[in-house]
Design a protein around this motif. Structure first.
Motif, PDB file in Angstrom:
ATOM      1  N   ASN A  12     -34.091  -1.203 -46.056  1.00  0.00           N
ATOM      2  CA  ASN A  12     -35.160  -2.192 -46.200  1.00  0.00           C
ATOM      3  C   ASN A  12     -36.549  -1.595 -46.034  1.00  0.00           C
ATOM      4  O   ASN A  12     -37.536  -2.217 -46.426  1.00  0.00           O
ATOM      5  N   SER A  13     -36.640  -0.388 -45.473  1.00  0.00           N
ATOM      6  CA  SER A  13     -37.951   0.247 -45.300  1.00  0.00           C
ATOM      7  C   SER A  13     -38.450   0.882 -46.591  1.00  0.00           C
ATOM      8  O   SER A  13     -39.615   1.271 -46.689  1.00  0.00           O
ATOM      9  N   VAL A  14     -37.598   0.964 -47.589  1.00  0.00           N
ATOM     10  CA  VAL A  14     -37.978   1.568 -48.868  1.00  0.00           C
ATOM     11  C   VAL A  14     -38.919   0.633 -49.603  1.00  0.00           C
ATOM     12  O   VAL A  14     -38.632  -0.531 -49.802  1.00  0.00           O
ATOM     13  N   ASN A  15     -40.063   1.181 -49.990  1.00  0.00           N
ATOM     14  CA  ASN A  15     -41.020   0.419 -50.793  1.00  0.00           C
ATOM     15  C   ASN A  15     -41.822   1.399 -51.637  1.00  0.00           C
ATOM     16  O   ASN A  15     -41.535   2.589 -51.661  1.00  0.00           O
ATOM     17  N   ASP A  16     -42.834   0.924 -52.324  1.00  0.00           N
ATOM     18  CA  ASP A  16     -43.610   1.769 -53.223  1.00  0.00           C
ATOM     19  C   ASP A  16     -44.343   2.892 -52.503  1.00  0.00           C
ATOM     20  O   ASP A  16     -44.680   3.900 -53.109  1.00  0.00           O
ATOM     21  N   ASP A  17     -44.618   2.735 -51.212  1.00  0.00           N
ATOM     22  CA  ASP A  17     -45.349   3.753 -50.468  1.00  0.00           C
ATOM     23  C   ASP A  17     -44.459   4.914 -50.037  1.00  0.00           C
ATOM     24  O   ASP A  17     -44.946   5.980 -49.720  1.00  0.00           O
ATOM     25  N   ASN A  18     -43.138   4.698 -49.987  1.00  0.00           N
ATOM     26  CA  ASN A  18     -42.225   5.747 -49.562  1.00  0.00           C
ATOM     27  C   ASN A  18     -41.951   6.698 -50.713  1.00  0.00           C
ATOM     28  O   ASN A  18     -41.308   6.332 -51.681  1.00  0.00           O
ATOM     29  N   LYS A  19     -42.449   7.901 -50.593  1.00  0.00           N
ATOM     30  CA  LYS A  19     -42.187   8.913 -51.614  1.00  0.00           C
ATOM     31  C   LYS A  19     -41.059   9.833 -51.177  1.00  0.00           C
ATOM     32  O   LYS A  19     -40.329  10.353 -51.994  1.00  0.00           O
ATOM     33  N   ILE A  20     -40.949  10.061 -49.886  1.00  0.00           N
ATOM     34  CA  ILE A  20     -39.898  10.912 -49.337  1.00  0.00           C
ATOM     35  C   ILE A  20     -39.211  10.137 -48.224  1.00  0.00           C
ATOM     36  O   ILE A  20     -39.862   9.568 -47.357  1.00  0.00           O
ATOM     37  N   ILE A  21     -37.894  10.133 -48.277  1.00  0.00           N
ATOM     38  CA  ILE A  21     -37.121   9.458 -47.239  1.00  0.00           C
ATOM     39  C   ILE A  21     -36.218  10.500 -46.600  1.00  0.00           C
ATOM     40  O   ILE A  21     -35.491  11.215 -47.288  1.00  0.00           O
ATOM     41  N   LYS A  22     -36.280  10.606 -45.292  1.00  0.00           N
ATOM     42  CA  LYS A  22     -35.455  11.565 -44.561  1.00  0.00           C
ATOM     43  C   LYS A  22     -34.596  10.778 -43.577  1.00  0.00           C
ATOM     44  O   LYS A  22     -35.119  10.006 -42.780  1.00  0.00           O
ATOM     45  N   VAL A  23     -33.298  10.979 -43.675  1.00  0.00           N
ATOM     46  CA  VAL A  23     -32.364  10.307 -42.781  1.00  0.00           C
ATOM     47  C   VAL A  23     -31.577  11.368 -42.042  1.00  0.00           C
ATOM     48  O   VAL A  23     -30.988  12.250 -42.654  1.00  0.00           O
ATOM     49  N   GLU A  24     -31.586  11.317 -40.721  1.00  0.00           N
ATOM     50  CA  GLU A  24     -30.836  12.265 -39.909  1.00  0.00           C
ATOM     51  C   GLU A  24     -29.731  11.539 -39.161  1.00  0.00           C
ATOM     52  O   GLU A  24     -29.945  10.441 -38.658  1.00  0.00           O
ATOM     53  N   SER A  25     -28.571  12.169 -39.087  1.00  0.00           N
ATOM     54  CA  SER A  25     -27.446  11.590 -38.382  1.00  0.00           C
ATOM     55  C   SER A  25     -26.411  12.677 -38.149  1.00  0.00           C
ATOM     56  O   SER A  25     -26.497  13.758 -38.736  1.00  0.00           O
ATOM     57  N   TYR A  26     -25.447  12.380 -37.339  1.00  0.00           N
ATOM     58  CA  TYR A  26     -24.371  13.340 -37.074  1.00  0.00           C
ATOM     59  C   TYR A  26     -23.405  13.379 -38.263  1.00  0.00           C
ATOM     60  O   TYR A  26     -23.440  12.518 -39.148  1.00  0.00           O
ATOM     61  N   SER A  30     -22.399   8.437 -42.128  1.00  0.00           N
ATOM     62  CA  SER A  30     -22.623   7.591 -43.312  1.00  0.00           C
ATOM     63  C   SER A  30     -24.006   7.732 -43.925  1.00  0.00           C
ATOM     64  O   SER A  30     -24.552   6.784 -44.483  1.00  0.00           O
ATOM     65  N   LYS A  31     -24.554   8.943 -43.859  1.00  0.00           N
ATOM     66  CA  LYS A  31     -25.844   9.194 -44.509  1.00  0.00           C
ATOM     67  C   LYS A  31     -25.734   9.023 -46.021  1.00  0.00           C
ATOM     68  O   LYS A  31     -26.626   8.470 -46.655  1.00  0.00           O
ATOM     69  N   SER A  32     -24.628   9.493 -46.590  1.00  0.00           N
ATOM     70  CA  SER A  32     -24.445   9.370 -48.043  1.00  0.00           C
ATOM     71  C   SER A  32     -24.346   7.913 -48.464  1.00  0.00           C
ATOM     72  O   SER A  32     -24.921   7.512 -49.481  1.00  0.00           O
ATOM     73  N   THR A  33     -23.647   7.117 -47.701  1.00  0.00           N
ATOM     74  CA  THR A  33     -23.544   5.684 -47.992  1.00  0.00           C
ATOM     75  C   THR A  33     -24.927   5.050 -47.961  1.00  0.00           C
ATOM     76  O   THR A  33     -25.283   4.250 -48.834  1.00  0.00           O
ATOM     77  N   CYS A  34     -25.707   5.418 -46.992  1.00  0.00           N
ATOM     78  CA  CYS A  34     -27.073   4.909 -46.874  1.00  0.00           C
ATOM     79  C   CYS A  34     -27.905   5.353 -48.082  1.00  0.00           C
ATOM     80  O   CYS A  34     -28.619   4.550 -48.682  1.00  0.00           O
ATOM     81  N   ALA A  35     -27.765   6.621 -48.480  1.00  0.00           N
ATOM     82  CA  ALA A  35     -28.528   7.145 -49.613  1.00  0.00           C
ATOM     83  C   ALA A  35     -28.163   6.439 -50.913  1.00  0.00           C
ATOM     84  O   ALA A  35     -29.038   6.152 -51.740  1.00  0.00           O
ATOM     85  N   VAL A  36     -26.898   6.162 -51.124  1.00  0.00           N
ATOM     86  CA  VAL A  36     -26.468   5.447 -52.328  1.00  0.00           C
ATOM     87  C   VAL A  36     -27.099   4.054 -52.361  1.00  0.00           C
ATOM     88  O   VAL A  36     -27.602   3.609 -53.400  1.00  0.00           O
ATOM     89  N   ASN A  37     -27.119   3.384 -51.233  1.00  0.00           N
ATOM     90  CA  ASN A  37     -27.719   2.052 -51.178  1.00  0.00           C
ATOM     91  C   ASN A  37     -29.233   2.099 -51.358  1.00  0.00           C
ATOM     92  O   ASN A  37     -29.817   1.180 -51.942  1.00  0.00           O
ATOM     93  N   ILE A  38     -29.867   3.159 -50.891  1.00  0.00           N
ATOM     94  CA  ILE A  38     -31.300   3.338 -51.135  1.00  0.00           C
ATOM     95  C   ILE A  38     -31.546   3.521 -52.630  1.00  0.00           C
ATOM     96  O   ILE A  38     -32.448   2.911 -53.200  1.00  0.00           O
TER      97      ILE A  38
END
Length: 88
Positions: A12-26, A30-38
């Motif tokens: 939900n934080s994705v908007n027109d201002d986000n050019k780079i999104i970095k997600v960190e996790s162990y 489920s980083k890939s699941t999150c990326a697919v949904n983004i």
């Protein structure tokens, strides 16, 4: 798979201002699941933006290409990404 509250907040934080999104996790977080949904959310509103997904090895890249199928996402390994830029 149901998304966690943290994943929903990232998506939900994705908007027109986000050019780079970095997600960190162990590992297995489920980083890939999150990326697919983004990517799906971006494609709902913007069919022309370029999306780049960088992974560590070929097995991960092959899996990501399968997950992102139909979403027009460029998937590459860190090595291939750097090599392409250094030899261009």
């Amino acid at each position: 798979m149901e998304l966690t509250q943290e994943q929903i907040e990232v998506i939900n934080s994705v908007n027109d201002d986000n050019k780079i999104i970095k997600v960190e996790s162990y590992a297995g977080g489920s980083k890939s699941t999150c990326a697919v949904n983004i990517a799906k959310k971006i494609r709902e509103t913007d069919k022309t933006s370029k999306i780049l997904y960088i992974v560590f090895n070929r097995a991960m890249a092959d899996d990501a290409r399968r997950r992102f199928k139909g979403l027009d996402v460029t998937v590459t390994t860190t090595h291939a990404f750097c090599l392409k830029r250094l030899t261009a």
